[in-house]
Design an enzyme around this catalytic site. Structure first.
Site, mmCIF file in Angstrom:
data_model
loop_
_atom_site.group_PDB
_atom_site.id
_atom_site.type_symbol
_atom_site.label_atom_id
_atom_site.label_comp_id
_atom_site.label_asym_id
_atom_site.label_seq_id
_atom_site.Cartn_x
_atom_site.Cartn_y
_atom_site.Cartn_z
ATOM 1 N N TRP A 175 -54.110 -70.915 33.232
ATOM 2 C CA TRP A 175 -53.227 -71.918 32.616
ATOM 3 C C TRP A 175 -53.654 -72.153 31.167
ATOM 4 O O TRP A 175 -52.816 -72.251 30.265
ATOM 5 C CB TRP A 175 -53.283 -73.232 33.396
ATOM 6 C CG TRP A 175 -52.250 -73.374 34.459
ATOM 7 C CD1 TRP A 175 -52.440 -73.272 35.807
ATOM 8 C CD2 TRP A 175 -50.845 -73.656 34.276
ATOM 9 N NE1 TRP A 175 -51.244 -73.472 36.470
ATOM 10 C CE2 TRP A 175 -50.253 -73.712 35.556
ATOM 11 C CE3 TRP A 175 -50.039 -73.863 33.155
ATOM 12 C CZ2 TRP A 175 -48.896 -73.970 35.751
ATOM 13 C CZ3 TRP A 175 -48.683 -74.116 33.341
ATOM 14 C CH2 TRP A 175 -48.125 -74.171 34.620
ATOM 15 N N TRP B 189 -48.816 -82.227 27.999
ATOM 16 C CA TRP B 189 -47.859 -83.291 27.725
ATOM 17 C C TRP B 189 -46.419 -82.802 27.899
ATOM 18 O O TRP B 189 -45.580 -83.508 28.456
ATOM 19 C CB TRP B 189 -48.074 -83.864 26.324
ATOM 20 C CG TRP B 189 -49.089 -84.970 26.370
ATOM 21 C CD1 TRP B 189 -50.423 -84.883 26.130
ATOM 22 C CD2 TRP B 189 -48.832 -86.335 26.739
ATOM 23 N NE1 TRP B 189 -51.023 -86.098 26.335
ATOM 24 C CE2 TRP B 189 -50.076 -87.006 26.696
ATOM 25 C CE3 TRP B 189 -47.699 -87.044 27.096
ATOM 26 C CZ2 TRP B 189 -50.191 -88.376 27.004
ATOM 27 C CZ3 TRP B 189 -47.813 -88.397 27.399
ATOM 28 C CH2 TRP B 189 -49.041 -89.040 27.356
ATOM 29 N N ASN C 225 -58.379 -84.686 34.982
ATOM 30 C CA ASN C 225 -57.117 -83.970 34.778
ATOM 31 C C ASN C 225 -55.962 -84.535 35.604
ATOM 32 O O ASN C 225 -54.831 -84.638 35.118
ATOM 33 C CB ASN C 225 -57.291 -82.484 35.098
ATOM 34 C CG ASN C 225 -56.051 -81.685 34.739
ATOM 35 O OD1 ASN C 225 -55.633 -81.669 33.591
ATOM 36 N ND2 ASN C 225 -55.452 -81.031 35.726
ATOM 37 N N TRP D 179 -35.352 -91.253 23.634
ATOM 38 C CA TRP D 179 -36.585 -91.974 23.962
ATOM 39 C C TRP D 179 -36.467 -93.437 23.523
ATOM 40 O O TRP D 179 -35.784 -93.753 22.558
ATOM 41 C CB TRP D 179 -37.784 -91.327 23.264
ATOM 42 C CG TRP D 179 -37.974 -89.874 23.581
ATOM 43 C CD1 TRP D 179 -37.737 -88.831 22.749
ATOM 44 C CD2 TRP D 179 -38.439 -89.306 24.814
ATOM 45 N NE1 TRP D 179 -38.021 -87.640 23.382
ATOM 46 C CE2 TRP D 179 -38.456 -87.903 24.648
ATOM 47 C CE3 TRP D 179 -38.843 -89.846 26.034
ATOM 48 C CZ2 TRP D 179 -38.866 -87.036 25.651
ATOM 49 C CZ3 TRP D 179 -39.250 -88.974 27.038
ATOM 50 C CH2 TRP D 179 -39.258 -87.592 26.848
ATOM 51 N N TRP E 247 -43.031 -88.201 24.297
ATOM 52 C CA TRP E 247 -44.286 -87.540 24.660
ATOM 53 C C TRP E 247 -45.191 -87.300 23.471
ATOM 54 O O TRP E 247 -46.422 -87.243 23.608
ATOM 55 C CB TRP E 247 -43.991 -86.208 25.365
ATOM 56 C CG TRP E 247 -43.188 -85.233 24.547
ATOM 57 C CD1 TRP E 247 -41.832 -85.141 24.495
ATOM 58 C CD2 TRP E 247 -43.688 -84.219 23.652
ATOM 59 N NE1 TRP E 247 -41.448 -84.137 23.637
ATOM 60 C CE2 TRP E 247 -42.569 -83.550 23.106
ATOM 61 C CE3 TRP E 247 -44.960 -83.816 23.269
ATOM 62 C CZ2 TRP E 247 -42.690 -82.512 22.195
ATOM 63 C CZ3 TRP E 247 -45.097 -82.773 22.360
ATOM 64 C CH2 TRP E 247 -43.970 -82.136 21.830
ATOM 65 N N GLU F 96 -56.756 -72.087 36.919
ATOM 66 C CA GLU F 96 -56.816 -73.059 35.825
ATOM 67 C C GLU F 96 -57.219 -72.391 34.506
ATOM 68 O O GLU F 96 -56.703 -72.749 33.439
ATOM 69 C CB GLU F 96 -57.806 -74.182 36.160
ATOM 70 C CG GLU F 96 -57.352 -75.077 37.304
ATOM 71 C CD GLU F 96 -56.011 -75.741 37.012
ATOM 72 O OE1 GLU F 96 -55.882 -76.398 35.959
ATOM 73 O OE2 GLU F 96 -55.082 -75.590 37.824
#
Length: 477
Positions: free
Chosen positions: A290, A395, A354, A319, A372, A287
């Site tokens: 990331w 996102w 998360n 969208w 988004w 993590e």
């Protein structure tokens, strides 16, 4: 040369390359820039500004104990900053201003302009890498490109980190402290110059009780997590009713902790091993990488700072313009219990688990087929740990527009996610008290009769048909 340290998203004294370099030159001054209009333009949340304000007060005290005065420079936006920095440095006879580099395109543009104007006056702006494990741009593929896929990035990072010990810089040594009255004057000025926090006083008090804003608190939380909870991180981190995550994200976002401090603590808990040993530690290191990956992406692809998708073809996704659906999502009134509970957690605590961030993001972008960027901005306006790189990366992962993103045809089913990661409905009962008396099965998806009796809305969208609609929208591009 008389040096000073310019603090940004790094409100700590330990493992701070810019501060250490300035102190080697005998620094007695430090700087923090207050820029309310810029913060507003960046959607910084009231909770985040509250946290940073208190963290800055704590930093002022820690610097004072080391004989360094924290000085404030207020500008409305960064357009005014280069000239103001020149005046500041000339006023305090500073010939070298040290700072830790940031990765966003606007931050880099700000620093280039500041560097040019300071250099013209014989003043050096010296950048250091104190917000990442590696200098952004130093990890690339064999072809010399920035990584777009996490796994090869992480393998390269671990190989590089394994070559030498992970060292962190100590805090500068204590010196003749600044007088208490002078420190109190700085604290008073922080309150005086800081923009108004648009939260009720009682809410502010609750937030600061949950998230004490100081470097010492950050270090204590890191120690508690890596000595008591990290062993079970891999098995508990996805369950929102448990305290299974590190709860360090606000401290990392404000720079009260460095990624190097986190990595070193993780390795100490795992006998120095990256790829063996405790699975909980290995998962947490993953993590941390990331987080590193998203910062390198932000540096390597400047358009990510400009509301653009990494995968440019996804700019053509059609969208939906659905303001009522968007508002229902924002207020936690979608009729999907796990989504509503998560959004209510965010509105109340300025933080969200998360796993829930992924669930609500995919619900907005796939089931509601809403852009988004609307969700990204809403999160930034409410999160105490708002961080451009991590928020944008998360996102775009959920929306299938970013690096190493979820395939567009992979759409979380929020009901099955809820049943899997909150099987007893403990999290749902906490945030949806109107559903608290339902049984463990019904609480995830009450029937129409139960909804009507309890005053809980019907789902605003059918999960099956909306999933197919999202897949079709991506296939059309």
């Amino acid at each position: 040369m008389k040096a000073a340290c310019w603090f940004r998203c790094d409100l700590r004294t330990a493992d701070h390359p810019a501060l250490s370099a300035a102190c080697e030159m005998g620094a007695q001054d430090a700087l923090f820039v207050i820029s309310p209009r810029q913060w507003s333009m960046h959607d910084d949340a009231p909770a985040k500004l509250l946290f940073w304000r208190e963290a800055l007060k704590s930093l002022a005290q820690a610097l004072a104990e080391r004989g360094i005065v924290l000085r404030l420079l207020k500008v409305e936006s960064w357009e005014e900053l280069p000239g103001a920095l020149v005046t500041f440095c000339q006023t305090h006879a500073i010939s070298a201003l040290h700072c830790n580099r940031e990765q966003g395109v606007y931050e880099r543009r700000r620093d280039r302009q500041a560097y040019t104007e300071l250099k013209a006056q014989g003043i050096d702006l010296v950048g250091h890498d104190g917000q990442t494990l590696f200098a952004p741009g130093s990890l690339k593929t064999g072809a010399g490109d920035y990584y777009r896929v996490f796994t090869p990035f992480s393998k390269t990072a671990i190989a590089r980190l394994s070559e030498s010990a992970v060292n962190v810089l100590p805090s500068p040594s204590l010196k003749s402290p600044i007088e208490a009255d002078a420190v109190q004057a700085v604290v008073h000025d922080i309150d005086r110059f800081w923009p108004a926090i648009e939260l009720e006083n009682a809410h502010q008090e609750r937030l600061l009780a949950s998230w004490p804003a100081s470097e010492s608190e950050a270090l204590q939380r890191l120690d508690t997590f890596t000595t008591e909870r990290v062993e079970h991180y891999h098995s508990q981190r996805d369950f929102p009713a448990l305290t299974g995550t590190s709860t360090l994200s606000p401290y990392l976002a404000a720079g009260l902790l460095s990624p190097g401090q986190c990595l070193r603590a993780a390795l100490q808990a795992n006998g120095g091993e990256f790829t063996s040993g405790l699975p909980g530690v290995r998962t947490w290191i993953n993590e941390l990488l990331w987080r590193e990956f998203y910062r390198h992406l932000l540096f390597g692809f400047p358009h990510l700072s400009m509301h653009k998708p990494l995968r440019e073809q996804t700019e053509n996704v059609q969208w939906r313009d659905a303001p009522q659906d968007y508002e229902a999502w924002c207020q936690g009134c979608t009729g999907i219990p796990v989504v509503d509970a998560a959004m209510r957690q965010l509105l109340e605590t300025a933080w969200m688990h998360n796993r829930l961030r992924m669930i609500v993001a995919m619900f907005l972008t796939k089931n509601l087929l809403i852009d988004w960027r609307k969700g990204e901005a809403f999160f930034m306006r409410h999160l105490i740990d708002g961080d451009l790189a991590a928020n944008n990366g998360g996102w775009q992962w959920s929306a299938s527009t970013g690096a190493d993103a979820a395939p567009y045809f992979r759409v979380f089913n929020p009901l099955s996610q809820s049943q899997k990661f909150d099987p007893k409905g403990l999290f749902l009962r906490r945030w949806l008290p109107e559903l608290s008396d339902l049984d463990d099965r019904s609480i995830h998806d009450p029937d129409s009769q139960q909804r009507a009796k309890l005053g809980y809305p019907e789902p605003i969208v059918d999960l099956k048909t909306s999933r197919l609609r999202a897949i079709a929208a991506f296939e059309n591009i």
